[in-house]
Design a protein around this motif. Structure first.
Motif, mmCIF file in Angstrom:
data_model
loop_
_atom_site.group_PDB
_atom_site.id
_atom_site.type_symbol
_atom_site.label_atom_id
_atom_site.label_comp_id
_atom_site.label_asym_id
_atom_site.label_seq_id
_atom_site.Cartn_x
_atom_site.Cartn_y
_atom_site.Cartn_z
ATOM 1 N N ASP A 18 0.840 -1.211 0.000
ATOM 2 C CA ASP A 18 0.000 0.000 0.000
ATOM 3 C C ASP A 18 0.868 1.251 0.000
ATOM 4 O O ASP A 18 2.086 1.192 0.153
ATOM 5 C CB ASP A 18 -0.963 -0.006 1.201
ATOM 6 C CG ASP A 18 -0.206 -0.007 2.516
ATOM 7 O OD1 ASP A 18 0.533 0.962 2.777
ATOM 8 O OD2 ASP A 18 -0.329 -1.001 3.264
ATOM 9 N N GLY A 19 0.212 2.369 -0.167
ATOM 10 C CA GLY A 19 0.927 3.642 -0.312
ATOM 11 C C GLY A 19 1.774 3.974 0.886
ATOM 12 O O GLY A 19 2.921 4.403 0.753
ATOM 13 N N TRP A 20 1.250 3.746 2.078
ATOM 14 C CA TRP A 20 2.013 4.077 3.268
ATOM 15 C C TRP A 20 3.290 3.229 3.332
ATOM 16 O O TRP A 20 4.377 3.715 3.593
ATOM 17 C CB TRP A 20 1.159 3.831 4.525
ATOM 18 C CG TRP A 20 1.863 4.249 5.772
ATOM 19 C CD1 TRP A 20 1.894 5.498 6.319
ATOM 20 C CD2 TRP A 20 2.668 3.422 6.604
ATOM 21 N NE1 TRP A 20 2.670 5.513 7.446
ATOM 22 C CE2 TRP A 20 3.162 4.238 7.651
ATOM 23 C CE3 TRP A 20 3.031 2.062 6.567
ATOM 24 C CZ2 TRP A 20 3.991 3.761 8.646
ATOM 25 C CZ3 TRP A 20 3.863 1.585 7.571
ATOM 26 C CH2 TRP A 20 4.336 2.430 8.610
ATOM 27 N N ALA A 21 3.103 1.934 3.014
ATOM 28 C CA ALA A 21 4.254 1.025 3.044
ATOM 29 C C ALA A 21 5.287 1.438 2.008
ATOM 30 O O ALA A 21 6.493 1.378 2.242
ATOM 31 C CB ALA A 21 3.809 -0.410 2.810
ATOM 32 N N LEU A 22 4.802 1.861 0.846
ATOM 33 C CA LEU A 22 5.748 2.267 -0.203
ATOM 34 C C LEU A 22 6.545 3.498 0.234
ATOM 35 O O LEU A 22 7.734 3.605 -0.059
ATOM 36 C CB LEU A 22 5.005 2.550 -1.509
ATOM 37 C CG LEU A 22 4.527 1.308 -2.261
ATOM 38 C CD1 LEU A 22 3.669 1.708 -3.458
ATOM 39 C CD2 LEU A 22 5.710 0.466 -2.738
ATOM 40 N N GLN A 23 5.902 4.400 0.918
ATOM 41 C CA GLN A 23 6.628 5.570 1.426
ATOM 42 C C GLN A 23 7.694 5.139 2.427
ATOM 43 O O GLN A 23 8.813 5.628 2.414
ATOM 44 C CB GLN A 23 5.652 6.534 2.105
ATOM 45 C CG GLN A 23 4.834 7.344 1.126
ATOM 46 C CD GLN A 23 4.244 8.576 1.795
ATOM 47 O OE1 GLN A 23 4.905 9.232 2.599
ATOM 48 N NE2 GLN A 23 3.006 8.875 1.449
ATOM 49 N N ALA A 37 1.604 14.560 3.021
ATOM 50 C CA ALA A 37 0.986 14.878 4.304
ATOM 51 C C ALA A 37 0.832 13.614 5.151
ATOM 52 O O ALA A 37 0.941 13.654 6.366
ATOM 53 C CB ALA A 37 -0.375 15.535 4.083
ATOM 54 N N ASP A 38 0.596 12.474 4.487
ATOM 55 C CA ASP A 38 0.203 11.282 5.243
ATOM 56 C C ASP A 38 1.296 10.220 5.300
ATOM 57 O O ASP A 38 1.012 9.041 5.455
ATOM 58 C CB ASP A 38 -1.062 10.677 4.622
ATOM 59 C CG ASP A 38 -0.787 10.191 3.212
ATOM 60 O OD1 ASP A 38 0.188 10.686 2.610
ATOM 61 O OD2 ASP A 38 -1.518 9.318 2.716
ATOM 62 N N GLY A 39 2.529 10.603 5.142
ATOM 63 C CA GLY A 39 3.580 9.574 5.210
ATOM 64 C C GLY A 39 4.890 10.213 5.577
ATOM 65 O O GLY A 39 4.973 11.422 5.791
ATOM 66 N N ARG A 40 5.904 9.397 5.607
ATOM 67 C CA ARG A 40 7.188 9.918 6.077
ATOM 68 C C ARG A 40 8.174 10.187 4.947
ATOM 69 O O ARG A 40 9.317 10.518 5.199
ATOM 70 C CB ARG A 40 7.806 8.926 7.066
ATOM 71 C CG ARG A 40 6.960 8.753 8.322
ATOM 72 C CD ARG A 40 7.810 8.318 9.481
ATOM 73 N NE ARG A 40 8.496 7.063 9.205
ATOM 74 C CZ ARG A 40 9.529 6.616 9.931
ATOM 75 N NH1 ARG A 40 9.994 7.339 10.930
ATOM 76 N NH2 ARG A 40 10.100 5.465 9.637
ATOM 77 N N ILE A 41 7.757 9.990 3.690
ATOM 78 C CA ILE A 41 8.692 10.238 2.581
ATOM 79 C C ILE A 41 9.122 11.695 2.618
ATOM 80 O O ILE A 41 8.318 12.597 2.872
ATOM 81 C CB ILE A 41 8.081 9.834 1.225
ATOM 82 C CG1 ILE A 41 9.167 9.846 0.147
ATOM 83 C CG2 ILE A 41 6.942 10.773 0.821
ATOM 84 C CD1 ILE A 41 8.762 9.147 -1.136
ATOM 85 N N ASN A 42 10.410 11.945 2.414
ATOM 86 C CA ASN A 42 10.908 13.313 2.552
ATOM 87 C C ASN A 42 11.879 13.648 1.420
ATOM 88 O O ASN A 42 12.136 12.838 0.524
ATOM 89 C CB ASN A 42 11.568 13.497 3.921
ATOM 90 C CG ASN A 42 12.716 12.519 4.126
ATOM 91 O OD1 ASN A 42 13.539 12.321 3.232
ATOM 92 N ND2 ASN A 42 12.760 11.882 5.284
#
Lengths: 360, 542
Positions: free
Chosen positions: A57-62, A196-201
């Motif tokens: 999922d998107g969160w995991a990918l981030q 906004a909803d994940g930790r990718i930076n």
């Protein structure tokens, strides 16, 4: 008496270079399945937790990107070292030193007026810190012929203990209830988040830019040619007028700087403060990444994603399968083992030679 | 087309020729009655697309010195490796005294009585002679027993060796003796020698030939691989000639001339280097004076007070047996190793002793080291990358740090065309070329830059006759166009063919220069062995 003799194949086809890591990954998965079966788990379900859930999922990918970023940065630098026969094993320490130097900028400016230059200054300081630590084995190697494998590895513990002392001593947050950690960095001293909803930076795009620059350097520039030539044929490099010692300094400085950059990005992007341990072993895992990625910047990018999956899969497995973190280490170790073994099997011919004085 | 009397080999060996005909106990060659000792029938060896041996037949009779002739890449090494069990043939059969057999590895070959002396020695420098031999024998025999046997064998065959000496103290000729004695200690029936004289002085060659006589008299056959046609003519009774992996002929070399053998080998007539005598040399291009240099290698040879001058328009030769400081001299002249004082090496009068190799290239210098793979080229790199390696400072291949690949490839094409470099794909890896073709590429890479000074070490070492002739001609032509050419070579025939003047290097010292015209080979051979290397000769040079 039997003896096993390895002779190098000159006729190994070029595609083997690419096939070998794929075979290694497949063998790792197979061995993992056997290991899970022996632990009494359903191998398919366990492998699913390890290798499918991190990309589901998107969160995991981030998360995957966050974990892959330091691996990419470090392994690209290590590739330059390894290509030129400089065995930098101390990226973990250079990573920590980058976190210390960059963290110092954040702590020194803490509470002062927020400034846009704080962030670039931290990145620069992180790179300087990593490069400075990386230069020590390089100088010892070129000046005193000290083996760089030992010195770079031993300096890892120096850097880790220095960080430990700093966060328990002078840099401990006075309002931190005696926890061994520094103050939270100011907002301007943290790596910009991209979603906004994940930790990718911002670290991830920086890593990709580094990959592109390194790929161009290795393929197109004289410096890249020099690195490859020094590693492949040192006497030919001397004949070409390249200075092997100066190159040793250069690649250790570059790879130290990239590890330091990874360190400060990790600290300011995902933790927001310094703490006794800032790395789950990125500096060592990146060695596996570099070899799995065939010491090629683009290859490192792909291999870093594979290894990042094992990190996240390992975290998931701790939760859902109650497996210890050591299983992740086992996976990573098996992967390096299989990569090197596949290279050996594909590039060398094995012969059994009968020896014995009586017969001769 | 073919001038007579241009091969210089013959003169020295002529007087011993009579003794080297088969003097074994057998009165006539037993070719019809007894089966040959070893026979290869229709051997095929394929490496991928390359057919290295194409239905090759070879037979060596008992007590025969048999020559295997051919250009580099003709398939000699492949065939010999099959006979020694290092390679397995794709097709074909081997017969030993008429009975078919097969070899899976060199140990089996040795058991059967086949010994081989390689071109490159496999000895441990730090160990003694006896220890090296004991290691190779692979047995449980104690070193002291090996040493005693070794002394006995070396006496019997006239190959003096001290079992207790460390290998690094020995000359190349002595090292070769170890390899030969090592084979002889296993009582071989067939001794294979790969280019054995390429590293020996003329006097040492004579010693080797005498040994082979004795080996033959003991009933052992010899398979002798060489490019040196005069040598083959004078010690071998039969010759098999390979070209492009096929047998193109078989003859009695004593009945042939060197020119006719060369023609068979190459497939066309080989023109000897055309050499107009030097009328007048130009100004001094390279001046070396008082050059002393410590070798960084503890087993190397330090240079001591080297001095000589090379003028524009001449070919200057430096003769000497391997390991007398040639490597160190090349490194000092090229700038790979810096001299202690700048003034000891001058190019066009400018002190260059402390400048790097690229600075010297920019002054018009060009360099060809001895070792083709690993020094002159990186084996796993393409030709275009290897062109870049020596030309990145001078040839405009690099703009603002970026490599112009089209330019390097075009440069390779030019070299290939001008120097007849034969290769498969347009831009192969250096290691894919045969020795002769790679050497043509390496020499061409430097000569096409029109250097003012060319320093070349062993220009035709292990190179076939066709390529050697082309390279020697190119060196002469370059000098006659006004460049100064310095040739460091262990091949005396080569220096007599191309050099106008020569000096001898011995133990890191150099002799006074000698004019080649009217020079006696024995005089040079003596200097190469250190004889007559008196103080006054060294003083004259300095």
């Amino acid at each position: 008496m039997m003896r096993l003799v390895l002779t190098r194949r000159d006729d190994a086809p070029a595609w083997m270079v690419l096939v070998s890591p794929l075979v290694a990954v497949a063998l790792t998965l197979l061995s993992g399945a056997v290991m899970f079966a022996l632990l009494g788990l359903d191998p398919l379900k366990a492998l699913g937790v390890y290798f499918i859930s991190p990309i589901s999922d998107g969160w995991a990918l981030q998360e995957l990107a966050v974990k892959a970023t330091p691996l990419i940065l470090i392994s690209v630098g290590l590739s330059l070292c390894y290509l030129s026969n400089n065995w930098n094993i101390g990226a973990e320490g250079q990573f920590v030193m980058g976190a210390i130097f960059g963290g110092w900028v954040a702590i020194a400016t803490h509470g002062a007026a927020n400034d846009p230059w704080v962030f670039p200054a931290m990145m620069l300081a992180g790179m300087l810190g990593g490069a400075a630590l990386g230069m020590i084995p390089a100088i010892l190697k070129t000046r005193l012929a000290v083996n760089e494998i030992l010195t770079s590895l031993m300096l890892v513990y120096v850097a880790e203990l220095l960080l430990d002392w700093l966060v328990r001593g002078p840099w401990r947050d006075p309002k931190g209830f005696n926890f061994p950690q520094s103050v939270m960095f100011d907002k301007d001293a943290q790596v910009m988040r991209l979603m906004a909803d994940g930790r990718i930076n911002l670290g991830t795009p920086i890593a990709i830019i580094v990959v592109v620059i390194a790929a161009i350097m290795m393929a197109r520039t004289l410096k890249g040619f020099e690195i490859r030539l020094v590693g492949a044929a040192p006497r030919a490099a001397c004949f070409a007028g390249f200075d092997e010692k100066r190159l040793t300094w250069t690649v250790f400085a570059i790879s130290g700087a990239l590890a330091g950059l990874a360190g400060i990005i990790e600290v300011s992007g995902t933790m927001g403060h310094l703490q006794p341990s800032v790395s789950p072993g990125y500096g060592f895992t990146a060695i596996i990444v570099a070899f799995l990625g065939r010491l090629n910047p683009i290859g490192c990018l792909i291999a870093a994603v594979v290894l990042a999956i094992t990190f996240i899969g390992g975290e998931n497995a701790q939760i859902s399968l109650r497996l210890p973190l050591d299983v992740t280490r086992v996976f990573q170790g098996m992967l390096l083992f299989y990569v090197l073994a596949c290279d050996a099997v594909l590039n060398y011919r094995f012969e059994r030679v009968r020896t014995g004085g009586a017969a001769a | 087309m073919l001038a007579t009397g241009t091969f210089h080999m013959g003169t020295l060996h002529a007087e011993v020729e009579a003794n080297t005909v088969c003097t074994s106990s057998r009165p006539s060659p037993p070719m019809l009655s007894a089966p040959p000792l070893i026979e290869a029938r229709a051997i095929v060896k394929r490496f991928g697309a390359l057919l290295a041996n194409d239905h090759v037949d070879l037979s060596v009779a008992e007590c025969e010195v048999h020559a295997l002739l051919g250009e580099n890449g003709a398939g000699k090494s492949t065939l010999v490796k099959i006979l020694y069990g290092l390679l397995q043939p794709t097709e074909g059969t081997l017969l030993w005294q008429g009975a078919p057999f097969s070899l899976h590895n060199p140990a089996e070959a040795r058991q059967r009585g086949i010994g081989m002396v390689f071109q490159h020695f496999s000895l441990f420098d730090a160990l003694t002679v006896a220890e090296n031999v004991a290691l190779a024998l692979n047995g449980d025999e104690p070193v002291t027993r090996v040493a005693a046997r070794l002394a006995e064998v070396s006496r019997a065959y006239g190959l003096p060796l001290e079992p207790g000496r460390e290998v690094w103290r020995l000359s190349v000729g002595e090292r070769q003796r170890i390899e030969i004695v090592r084979c002889l200690m296993q009582d071989p029936r067939l001794l294979i020698l790969d280019e054995p004289t390429s590293v020996l002085t003329p006097q040492e060659c004579e010693g080797l030939f005498a040994t082979l006589e004795r080996v033959k008299a003991e009933g052992c056959s010899v398979l002798y691989i060489s490019h040196k046609l005069e040598e083959v003519r004078h010690i071998c009774e039969r010759a098999t000639i390979l070209r492009h992996g096929k047998v193109v002929g078989s003859c009695d070399p004593r009945q042939e001339s060197a020119a006719s053998l060369a023609e068979m080998m190459v497939g066309s007539k080989v023109a000897p280097a055309r050499h107009d005598r030097l009328v007048m040399a130009g100004e001094v291009r390279l001046a070396v004076g008082g050059l002393s240099l410590r070798s960084p290698d503890p087993h190397g040879t330090s240079l001591r007070d080297i001095g000589f001058e090379v003028r524009a328009g001449e070919v200057f030769g430096i003769a000497g047996v391997a390991g007398n400081g040639q490597d160190e001299l090349f490194a000092a002249l090229s700038g790979e190793m810096l001299a202690e004082t700048a003034g000891t090496i001058r190019i066009d009068g400018v002190a260059t002793g402390q400048l790097g190799i690229n600075a010297r290239r920019l002054m018009g210098g060009a360099f060809v080291p001895e070792e083709r793979l690993g020094h002159a080229t990186a084996p796993s790199f393409r030709l275009s990358d290897n062109a870049l390696a020596s030309g990145h400072a001078t040839n405009g291949f690099v703009r603002r740090g970026m490599i112009d690949r089209a330019a390097t490839r075009a440069w390779v094409d030019r070299i290939v065309k001008a120097f007849d470099v034969r290769k498969g794909p347009r831009d192969p890896e250096a290691k894919a070329l045969s020795g002769g073709n790679l050497q043509k590429f390496i020499v061409g890479r430097e000569i096409l830059r029109n250097p003012r000074l060319l320093i070349v070490s062993q220009p035709t070492w292990g190179v076939d006759a066709g390529a050697a002739s082309l390279i020697r001609q190119a060196l002469i032509d370059l000098s006659r166009s006004g460049a100064a050419v310095l040739v460091i070579s262990q091949d005396l025939d080569e220096l007599f063919e191309i050099a106008d003047r020569m000096a001898v290097i011995f133990h890191g010292r150099i002799s006074a220069p000698l004019d080649t015209e009217g020079l006696r080979r024995e005089a040079v051979g003596l200097l190469m062995g250190g004889g007559g290397f008196s103080a006054n000769i060294v003083d004259q040079a300095a």
